[in-house]
Scaffold this motif. Sequence first.
Motif, PDB file in Angstrom:
ATOM      1  N   ILE A  20     -19.068  15.687  75.209  1.00 19.85           N
ATOM      2  CA  ILE A  20     -18.204  14.843  76.036  1.00 19.85           C
ATOM      3  C   ILE A  20     -17.093  14.231  75.182  1.00 19.85           C
ATOM      4  CG2 ILE A  20     -18.090  12.689  77.348  1.00 19.85           C
ATOM      5  CD1 ILE A  20     -20.890  13.328  78.404  1.00 19.85           C
ATOM      6  N   GLY A  21     -17.458  13.691  74.028  1.00 21.25           N
ATOM      7  CA  GLY A  21     -16.455  13.086  73.143  1.00 21.25           C
ATOM      8  C   GLY A  21     -15.409  14.082  72.690  1.00 21.25           C
ATOM      9  N   THR A  22     -15.861  15.264  72.282  1.00 23.55           N
ATOM     10  CA  THR A  22     -14.933  16.311  71.849  1.00 23.55           C
ATOM     11  C   THR A  22     -14.043  16.769  72.997  1.00 23.55           C
ATOM     12  OG1 THR A  22     -16.563  17.085  70.227  1.00 23.55           O
ATOM     13  CG2 THR A  22     -14.768  18.584  70.770  1.00 23.55           C
ATOM     14  N   SER A  23     -14.614  16.863  74.194  1.00 24.79           N
ATOM     15  CA  SER A  23     -13.855  17.313  75.367  1.00 24.79           C
ATOM     16  C   SER A  23     -12.776  16.302  75.745  1.00 24.79           C
ATOM     17  CB  SER A  23     -14.794  17.544  76.552  1.00 24.79           C
ATOM     18  OG  SER A  23     -15.724  18.563  76.277  1.00 24.79           O
ATOM     19  N   VAL A  24     -13.115  15.020  75.699  1.00 26.38           N
ATOM     20  CA  VAL A  24     -12.136  13.974  76.028  1.00 26.38           C
ATOM     21  C   VAL A  24     -10.973  14.020  75.050  1.00 26.38           C
ATOM     22  CG1 VAL A  24     -11.751  11.474  76.111  1.00 26.38           C
ATOM     23  CG2 VAL A  24     -13.779  12.463  77.183  1.00 26.38           C
ATOM     24  N   LEU A  25     -11.268  14.136  73.760  1.00 25.03           N
ATOM     25  CA  LEU A  25     -10.214  14.196  72.744  1.00 25.03           C
ATOM     26  C   LEU A  25      -9.354  15.441  72.925  1.00 25.03           C
ATOM     27  CD1 LEU A  25      -8.815  13.219  70.188  1.00 25.03           C
ATOM     28  CD2 LEU A  25     -10.601  14.381  68.850  1.00 25.03           C
ATOM     29  N   THR A  26      -9.996  16.584  73.133  1.00 21.72           N
ATOM     30  CA  THR A  26      -9.252  17.835  73.317  1.00 21.72           C
ATOM     31  C   THR A  26      -8.397  17.774  74.573  1.00 21.72           C
ATOM     32  OG1 THR A  26     -11.052  19.056  72.246  1.00 21.72           O
ATOM     33  CG2 THR A  26      -9.467  20.339  73.526  1.00 21.72           C
ATOM     34  N   HIS A  85       0.669  19.317  87.225  1.00 21.36           N
ATOM     35  CA  HIS A  85       0.513  20.532  86.418  1.00 21.36           C
ATOM     36  C   HIS A  85      -0.033  20.211  85.027  1.00 21.36           C
ATOM     37  CE1 HIS A  85       1.816  23.685  89.063  1.00 21.36           C
ATOM     38  NE2 HIS A  85       2.895  23.021  89.391  1.00 21.36           N
ATOM     39  N   ARG A  86       0.299  19.039  84.492  1.00 17.85           N
ATOM     40  CA  ARG A  86      -0.253  18.644  83.194  1.00 17.85           C
ATOM     41  C   ARG A  86      -1.771  18.578  83.255  1.00 17.85           C
ATOM     42  NH1 ARG A  86       1.539  13.182  81.475  1.00 17.85           N
ATOM     43  NH2 ARG A  86       0.475  13.710  79.529  1.00 17.85           N
ATOM     44  N   TYR A  87      -2.293  17.869  84.249  1.00 19.31           N
ATOM     45  CA  TYR A  87      -3.741  17.707  84.369  1.00 19.31           C
ATOM     46  C   TYR A  87      -4.412  19.011  84.791  1.00 19.31           C
ATOM     47  CZ  TYR A  87      -3.704  12.689  83.608  1.00 19.31           C
ATOM     48  OH  TYR A  87      -3.603  11.448  83.034  1.00 19.31           O
ATOM     49  N   ASN A  88      -3.775  19.732  85.688  1.00 15.75           N
ATOM     50  CA  ASN A  88      -4.290  21.020  86.136  1.00 15.75           C
ATOM     51  C   ASN A  88      -4.488  21.967  84.956  1.00 15.75           C
ATOM     52  OD1 ASN A  88      -4.414  23.702  87.185  1.00 15.75           O
ATOM     53  ND2 ASN A  88      -2.214  23.701  87.482  1.00 15.75           N
ATOM     54  N   ARG A  89      -3.425  22.107  84.153  1.00 11.29           N
ATOM     55  CA  ARG A  89      -3.470  23.059  83.044  1.00 11.29           C
ATOM     56  C   ARG A  89      -4.368  22.571  81.915  1.00 11.29           C
ATOM     57  NH1 ARG A  89      -3.771  27.462  83.920  1.00 11.29           N
ATOM     58  NH2 ARG A  89      -5.544  27.293  82.533  1.00 11.29           N
ATOM     59  N   ALA A  90      -4.335  21.257  81.635  1.00 16.19           N
ATOM     60  CA  ALA A  90      -5.158  20.724  80.554  1.00 16.19           C
ATOM     61  C   ALA A  90      -6.642  20.956  80.830  1.00 16.19           C
ATOM     62  CB  ALA A  90      -4.882  19.236  80.359  1.00 16.19           C
ATOM     63  N   TYR A 133      -7.127  15.131  75.974  1.00 13.49           N
ATOM     64  CA  TYR A 133      -5.982  14.241  75.715  1.00 13.49           C
ATOM     65  C   TYR A 133      -4.887  14.974  74.940  1.00 13.49           C
ATOM     66  CZ  TYR A 133      -3.170  10.553  73.641  1.00 13.49           C
ATOM     67  OH  TYR A 133      -2.109   9.777  73.236  1.00 13.49           O
ATOM     68  N   LEU A 134      -5.272  15.732  73.931  1.00  8.68           N
ATOM     69  CA  LEU A 134      -4.286  16.483  73.144  1.00  8.68           C
ATOM     70  C   LEU A 134      -3.580  17.538  73.995  1.00  8.68           C
ATOM     71  CD1 LEU A 134      -6.310  16.959  69.828  1.00  8.68           C
ATOM     72  CD2 LEU A 134      -4.402  15.394  70.233  1.00  8.68           C
ATOM     73  N   LEU A 135      -4.316  18.182  74.881  1.00  2.82           N
ATOM     74  CA  LEU A 135      -3.708  19.177  75.770  1.00  2.82           C
ATOM     75  C   LEU A 135      -2.727  18.522  76.738  1.00  2.82           C
ATOM     76  CD1 LEU A 135      -6.885  21.321  76.504  1.00  2.82           C
ATOM     77  CD2 LEU A 135      -4.854  22.092  75.274  1.00  2.82           C
ATOM     78  N   LEU A 136      -3.073  17.343  77.231  1.00  4.66           N
ATOM     79  CA  LEU A 136      -2.153  16.602  78.097  1.00  4.66           C
ATOM     80  C   LEU A 136      -0.880  16.223  77.343  1.00  4.66           C
ATOM     81  CD1 LEU A 136      -4.430  14.143  80.115  1.00  4.66           C
ATOM     82  CD2 LEU A 136      -2.905  15.857  81.074  1.00  4.66           C
ATOM     83  N   ALA A 137      -1.050  15.722  76.127  1.00  5.68           N
ATOM     84  CA  ALA A 137       0.103  15.292  75.334  1.00  5.68           C
ATOM     85  C   ALA A 137       1.009  16.449  74.964  1.00  5.68           C
ATOM     86  CB  ALA A 137      -0.388  14.578  74.072  1.00  5.68           C
TER      87      ALA A 137
END
Length: 235
Positions: free
Chosen positions: A14-20, A35-40, A22-26
């Motif tokens: 869960i921790g790794t997924s949240v961090l990853t 589309h940001r949330y969809n793709r992330a 966030y980076l994908l969103l950024a």
Amino acid sequence: MMKKPALLRHVLIIGTSVLTGYLLLASRAEWSEMHRYNRALGDLSLLLIVAAMAIGPLARLSSAPFLRKLMPYRRELGIYAVLAATVHTIIILIGWVELDFARLFGFEFHPQLQRYVMLQHGFALANVVGIAALLYGFVLAGTSNNFSQRVLGTSVWKYIQQGAYVLWWLAVLHTAYFLFFHFLDFHRQMPEPNWARWPFVALVASVIALQGAAVVVTWRSQTSRRIYGAPSQRE
């Protein structure tokens, strides 16, 4: 109650997924929020599946103890991959097709004709593949527990879980369409190419290479045992 090792695996994933996530969103700050949330979330789901698919071949190819210790993580990786894919789907249904399920399968309402017409064949096919992957993912995630293993029996449970390879290829095909084909349209202005295209190709190629190498190593090991085990059997 969940045992401590399993709880720790859940917390780490869960921790790794949240961090990853966030980076994908950024990484796509210039995109629209939907589309940001969809793709992330779609990318996060695929990355978790990649990790789950890579652990087995890596453990087979190397004698490093830490790789063996990673084997149980495949269960949690698969569960959260399906969870991320589920949220990804919900965002598409609400934000992209706006709960118009005909649009999910490539149809658009034509005001002059007063009926739905097929406009996006590829979009339809890719979403059918994605839905199939998600439904099969529910089966895998729903049986990724000790209770299901006891009820189904080891043989049946393993047979179902081997379907992870089916889920993997469905996810790859679904993702490949949206990375390389969906926005190839000369009738409208196209967005800049998604940066994830070639990292996606590299990840898929890496998993295929690992699986191929693991098959070769297993085959050589079994062949060697048959050849060198024969004399002792005759004695």
